[in-house]
Design an enzyme around this catalytic site. Sequence first.
Site, mmCIF file in Angstrom:
data_model
loop_
_atom_site.group_PDB
_atom_site.id
_atom_site.type_symbol
_atom_site.label_atom_id
_atom_site.label_comp_id
_atom_site.label_asym_id
_atom_site.label_seq_id
_atom_site.Cartn_x
_atom_site.Cartn_y
_atom_site.Cartn_z
ATOM 1 N N LEU B 175 -8.414 2.096 0.805
ATOM 2 C CA LEU B 175 -8.818 0.809 1.383
ATOM 3 C C LEU B 175 -7.657 0.152 2.118
ATOM 4 C CD1 LEU B 175 -11.068 -1.146 -1.148
ATOM 5 C CD2 LEU B 175 -11.693 -0.202 1.070
ATOM 6 N N VAL B 178 -7.002 1.651 5.433
ATOM 7 C CA VAL B 178 -7.949 1.100 6.413
ATOM 8 C C VAL B 178 -7.481 -0.288 6.866
ATOM 9 C CG1 VAL B 178 -10.312 0.248 6.722
ATOM 10 C CG2 VAL B 178 -9.916 2.418 5.529
ATOM 11 N N HIS B 179 -7.086 -1.097 5.899
ATOM 12 C CA HIS B 179 -6.645 -2.472 6.158
ATOM 13 C C HIS B 179 -5.413 -2.483 7.078
ATOM 14 C CE1 HIS B 179 -5.818 -6.681 5.295
ATOM 15 N NE2 HIS B 179 -4.628 -6.397 4.803
ATOM 16 N N VAL B 180 -4.427 -1.664 6.749
ATOM 17 C CA VAL B 180 -3.196 -1.626 7.539
ATOM 18 C C VAL B 180 -3.488 -1.096 8.942
ATOM 19 C CG1 VAL B 180 -0.941 -0.499 7.749
ATOM 20 C CG2 VAL B 180 -1.667 -1.420 5.541
#
Lengths: 312, 221
Positions: B175, B178-180
């Site tokens: 996750l 994905v966020h970075v």
Amino acid sequence: MASYQSLDIKRRSASTSTPPAVRSTGLEVAKLIDVSKCIGCKACQSACLEWNNLREEVGVNTGVYDNPHDLTANSWTLMRFSEWDNPDTGNFEWLIRKDGCMHCADPGCLKACPSPGAIVQYTNGIVDFVSENCIGCAYCVKGCPFNIPRISQVDRKAYKCTLCSDRVAVGQGPACAKACPTAAIMFGTKDDMKEQADRRITDLKSRGFANAGLYDPAGVGGTHVMYVLHHLDKPEIYAGLPKDPQISPLVSAWKGTGKILALGALAFAAVGAFFHHTVVGPNRVSETDEENAADLAEEGARSGPTPETRTL
Amino acid sequence: MAVEIERRPIMVERTEVRRYGASARVNHWITAATFTLLALSGLALFHPSLFFLTDLFGGGANTRAFHPWLGVVLIASFAILFVRFWSHNLWNRDDTQWTKQIGDVVKGEEEKLPELGKYNAGQKMVFWGTALLIVVLFATGLVIWDEYFHGLVSIGTNRLAALVHSLAAIAAILLIIVHVYAGIWVKGSIRGMTEGRVTGGWAWRHHRKWLRQEAKGETHD
């Protein structure tokens, strides 16, 4: 406990390389504990403490003979006393089992250990903890199907029976075996110990223990500490000796090939992200977007309170 | 046509919008740093090939000792972040539509998407996913924190906790990847968390509904 002995290593925890095998003789040792000959004198416990220079805390009596009440970071072996009424004969039987590391051929502790070389299995079958590499995580406690390793609250390292690897390395038997006054503890090659067990089992069967047998559980690939039990069909009556011990499926799932898949997933995500950027390109704000935003801000400024900041 | 023509006006009006206050930014970066250290120390004990990462923490025993304390810092820091942001992350119809058009999202064709509030569905999923996983990681982490909690539950429960902890950790790292990446891909986003401001154009393109509210001077965080 010990540092590396002059024994060849067969398996090493958390290591991807294979130890050298050219010197391996394939000769396996075993300790045979004949429960039917044990008189519960605890000489083995004393010998273990003495040889390994350990001291157990003075405990309290809670009405049972077990002393201490459990294995500890200092007591690597423990006589467990069980009172059992045999329903077939009506006899009361006192079952005394010397508990301690079983030195599994497939050691759950070694499988669970995350620290390279903190747990080793020698080619002779002894499973040993190399304390200087131990990080005190207690994964070995989770891996063990027999609930043997204990973490010291003093130095946070794991301890258990070494099968006196330091003595065995120089051609001696374990201290407990040497001290046992009834020779209920024997030590030799695994083959010799099995032969010895056969003779004992024949004898026990002739005395009415029809289910006498050798406890060398196949679920962990056999062990290098074996028991002669009068009631092999009911190992649980010997203070909870597991009938079919094996490395828990949870530990296998935790420590299995899933790890590689998990690392692969992480790598895939990172590499995938890189190539997404390569293919699609950056998601940039256009000048039109900025103009639209400025128009919107001006509109807002006319119709009501101003947005917090607005610079030209 | 291989050549694209872009006509630039001489002067472009620029607007800036406040997105995160100083305390939110500090809160976020403490969480981010803690998560990174947790991931590194956790991965060090996850696979032998990554054991070398323990050197970053002063050896295996130190890594083992620090990791759970970092977890305590993370859950405390994230708890504050959660209180700050949860109300902005409630699911709505636009989010369902956004999720259906995930193809347009990854192609960067945002003009095809509905206008969005402060967060899009992807950000909301990261938010709730991370929140859930951190709770799972903390609970299972306590169980296997042998130094203080040994013997409180059975060895069987310990084994289960260790397995769930690893799985949840992998999911959480995924996750965060994905966020970075989303922050790197969507230009102008990182600024929002480092300086607290985004350009009006960024807000117009990615969170137009939020921009409209901000322009009207409605509530914001």
